[in-house]
Design a protein around this motif. Structure first.
Motif, PDB file in Angstrom:
ATOM      1  N   GLY A 112       0.800  -1.215   0.000  1.00  0.00           N
ATOM      2  CA  GLY A 112       0.000   0.000   0.000  1.00  0.00           C
ATOM      3  C   GLY A 112       0.830   1.260   0.000  1.00  0.00           C
ATOM      4  N   ILE A 113       0.111   2.390   0.067  1.00  0.00           N
ATOM      5  CA  ILE A 113       0.738   3.702   0.045  1.00  0.00           C
ATOM      6  C   ILE A 113       0.004   4.609   1.011  1.00  0.00           C
ATOM      7  CG2 ILE A 113      -0.710   4.466  -1.895  1.00  0.00           C
ATOM      8  CD1 ILE A 113       1.722   6.122  -2.841  1.00  0.00           C
ATOM      9  N   LEU A 215       4.689   3.713  18.058  1.00  0.00           N
ATOM     10  CA  LEU A 215       3.514   2.940  18.474  1.00  0.00           C
ATOM     11  C   LEU A 215       2.357   3.321  17.558  1.00  0.00           C
ATOM     12  CD1 LEU A 215       3.694   3.316  22.363  1.00  0.00           C
ATOM     13  CD2 LEU A 215       4.704   1.523  20.935  1.00  0.00           C
ATOM     14  N   ASN A 216       1.496   2.358  17.232  1.00  0.00           N
ATOM     15  CA  ASN A 216       0.401   2.682  16.323  1.00  0.00           C
ATOM     16  C   ASN A 216      -0.853   1.884  16.647  1.00  0.00           C
ATOM     17  OD1 ASN A 216      -0.229   0.367  14.228  1.00  0.00           O
ATOM     18  ND2 ASN A 216       2.001   0.346  14.516  1.00  0.00           N
ATOM     19  N   THR A 217      -1.956   2.435  16.238  1.00  0.00           N
ATOM     20  CA  THR A 217      -3.223   1.713  16.218  1.00  0.00           C
ATOM     21  C   THR A 217      -3.848   1.950  14.852  1.00  0.00           C
ATOM     22  OG1 THR A 217      -5.397   1.426  17.264  1.00  0.00           O
ATOM     23  CG2 THR A 217      -4.512   3.650  17.194  1.00  0.00           C
ATOM     24  N   SER A 218      -4.526   0.936  14.296  1.00  0.00           N
ATOM     25  CA  SER A 218      -5.023   1.042  12.922  1.00  0.00           C
ATOM     26  C   SER A 218      -6.377   0.371  12.775  1.00  0.00           C
ATOM     27  CB  SER A 218      -4.033   0.401  11.941  1.00  0.00           C
ATOM     28  OG  SER A 218      -3.904  -0.986  12.208  1.00  0.00           O
ATOM     29  N   TYR A 219      -7.147   0.921  11.851  1.00  0.00           N
ATOM     30  CA  TYR A 219      -8.430   0.320  11.476  1.00  0.00           C
ATOM     31  C   TYR A 219      -8.497   0.307   9.958  1.00  0.00           C
ATOM     32  CZ  TYR A 219     -13.392  -0.369  10.631  1.00  0.00           C
ATOM     33  OH  TYR A 219     -14.597  -0.850  10.173  1.00  0.00           O
ATOM     34  N   ASN A 225     -13.419  -5.606  -3.386  1.00  0.00           N
ATOM     35  CA  ASN A 225     -12.636  -6.785  -3.733  1.00  0.00           C
ATOM     36  C   ASN A 225     -11.306  -6.814  -2.971  1.00  0.00           C
ATOM     37  OD1 ASN A 225     -14.640  -7.749  -5.380  1.00  0.00           O
ATOM     38  ND2 ASN A 225     -13.745  -6.940  -7.257  1.00  0.00           N
ATOM     39  N   GLN A 226     -10.205  -6.550  -3.645  1.00  0.00           N
ATOM     40  CA  GLN A 226      -8.886  -6.616  -3.015  1.00  0.00           C
ATOM     41  C   GLN A 226      -8.361  -5.260  -2.563  1.00  0.00           C
ATOM     42  OE1 GLN A 226      -7.407  -8.898  -6.580  1.00  0.00           O
ATOM     43  NE2 GLN A 226      -6.352 -10.081  -5.016  1.00  0.00           N
ATOM     44  N   LEU A 227      -9.204  -4.246  -2.604  1.00  0.00           N
ATOM     45  CA  LEU A 227      -8.792  -2.896  -2.252  1.00  0.00           C
ATOM     46  C   LEU A 227      -9.224  -2.568  -0.820  1.00  0.00           C
ATOM     47  CD1 LEU A 227      -7.457  -0.350  -3.442  1.00  0.00           C
ATOM     48  CD2 LEU A 227      -9.764   0.461  -3.994  1.00  0.00           C
ATOM     49  N   HIS A 228      -8.257  -2.104  -0.016  1.00  0.00           N
ATOM     50  CA  HIS A 228      -8.511  -1.784   1.384  1.00  0.00           C
ATOM     51  C   HIS A 228      -8.102  -0.344   1.673  1.00  0.00           C
ATOM     52  CE1 HIS A 228      -9.148  -5.943   3.100  1.00  0.00           C
ATOM     53  NE2 HIS A 228      -8.774  -6.177   1.855  1.00  0.00           N
ATOM     54  N   ILE A 252      -4.004   3.367   1.502  1.00  0.00           N
ATOM     55  CA  ILE A 252      -4.720   2.566   0.527  1.00  0.00           C
ATOM     56  C   ILE A 252      -3.835   1.369   0.176  1.00  0.00           C
ATOM     57  CG2 ILE A 252      -5.806   2.478  -1.738  1.00  0.00           C
ATOM     58  CD1 ILE A 252      -7.247   4.298   0.213  1.00  0.00           C
ATOM     59  N   SER A 253      -4.402   0.174   0.267  1.00  0.00           N
ATOM     60  CA  SER A 253      -3.578  -1.015   0.026  1.00  0.00           C
ATOM     61  C   SER A 253      -4.299  -2.000  -0.880  1.00  0.00           C
ATOM     62  CB  SER A 253      -3.201  -1.693   1.349  1.00  0.00           C
ATOM     63  OG  SER A 253      -4.358  -2.159   2.008  1.00  0.00           O
TER      64      SER A 253
END
Length: 256
Positions: A112-113, A215-219, A225-228, A252-253
């Motif tokens: 992703g980027i 440190l990180n938190t992510s949602y 389809n394959q795009l997150h 975006i990944s």
């Protein structure tokens, strides 16, 4: 020897024959019942049958409660009604049973980027590999400065000329559409700062190298389809040059 004339025979035996015939007829009628023949070879003696598209409802005459019972047409071979007529049901060909789809979060690789650095001439890309039942992820970030835009204020992504980051994420919630996790990583790289920050108005900028912990938190959410798409909040620890205590990323990944 006793002999009977035809007239006396008819007078004595005709009523008996009629009574016997009536008994036979009534007994036959009582035996004439509607029977449901099931495909497993069993039978159901029923009354008041109602056939719908896929269900047969009926009552059992011997059941004093007159409760309705139901049976699927797919389990019935035929029905013989009380008047002797037959109704047959076609046997549907056996269909291949499809395996239940697996709705777990299955992708193993994410590339992703980070979108925000693109607005200030920097490219921030990453690759993540999931393992341990997709609950853990090993993630690597790469940042490149591809322009000459000076940093407007000192955050990791705005002032980086180049950095590399490697760390581990743990995803404690996952579904087919989303995942939520926390992580820690080590970051090191080259950064640029205005020399004015060091109170020298005669020089524009200087470069320096620094390292620290993130440190990180992510949602993340499956967009298509394959795009997150993911929202990541980072907390730098051990960096002295950066003003912002938080770094927010929109990523975006593509998974494969």
């Amino acid at each position: 020897m006793i002999t009977l004339s035809p007239t006396r025979f008819h007078k004595k035996f005709l009523p008996f024959a009629c009574a016997l015939f009536f008994v036979l007829c009534t007994s036959e009628n009582t035996k004439a019942q509607t029977i449901i023949f099931k495909k497993d070879g069993s039978q159901i003696v029923a009354g008041q049958i109602i056939i719908s598209s896929d269900i047969i409802s009926f009552q059992i005459d011997s059941d004093t409660t007159a409760r309705k019972k139901f049976i699927g047409i797919s389990a019935v071979d035929s029905i013989r009604y009380a008047d002797g007529t037959m109704k047959y049901f076609k046997s549907e060909p056996l269909q291949t049973v499809k395996k239940e789809e697996n709705y777990e979060y299955n992708p193993k690789n994410f590339a992703g980027i980070n979108m925000w650095p693109l607005f200030y001439s920097r490219i921030n890309v990453y690759y993540e590999r999931l393992f341990w039942g997709n609950k853990m992820g090993f993630r690597n970030y790469f940042m490149f400065d591809v322009g000459s835009t000076p940093p407007s204020y000192y955050t990791i992504n705005r002032s980086a000329q180049f950095y590399y980051s490697a760390g581990i994420n743990f995803y404690f919630h996952q579904s087919y559409f989303s995942r939520l996790g926390v992580g820690v990583s080590y970051l090191t790289g080259n950064f640029e700062s205005d020399y004015w920050y060091h109170y020298d108005p005669y020089s524009d900028s200087q470069n320096y190298q620094t390292s620290g912990i993130i440190l990180n938190t992510s949602y993340s959410y499956k967009v298509y389809n394959q795009l997150h798409a993911a929202m990541v909040v980072q907390v730098p620890i051990g960096f002295k040059e950066f003003e912002d205590p938080l770094n927010v990323q929109l990523e975006i990944s593509f998974h494969f």
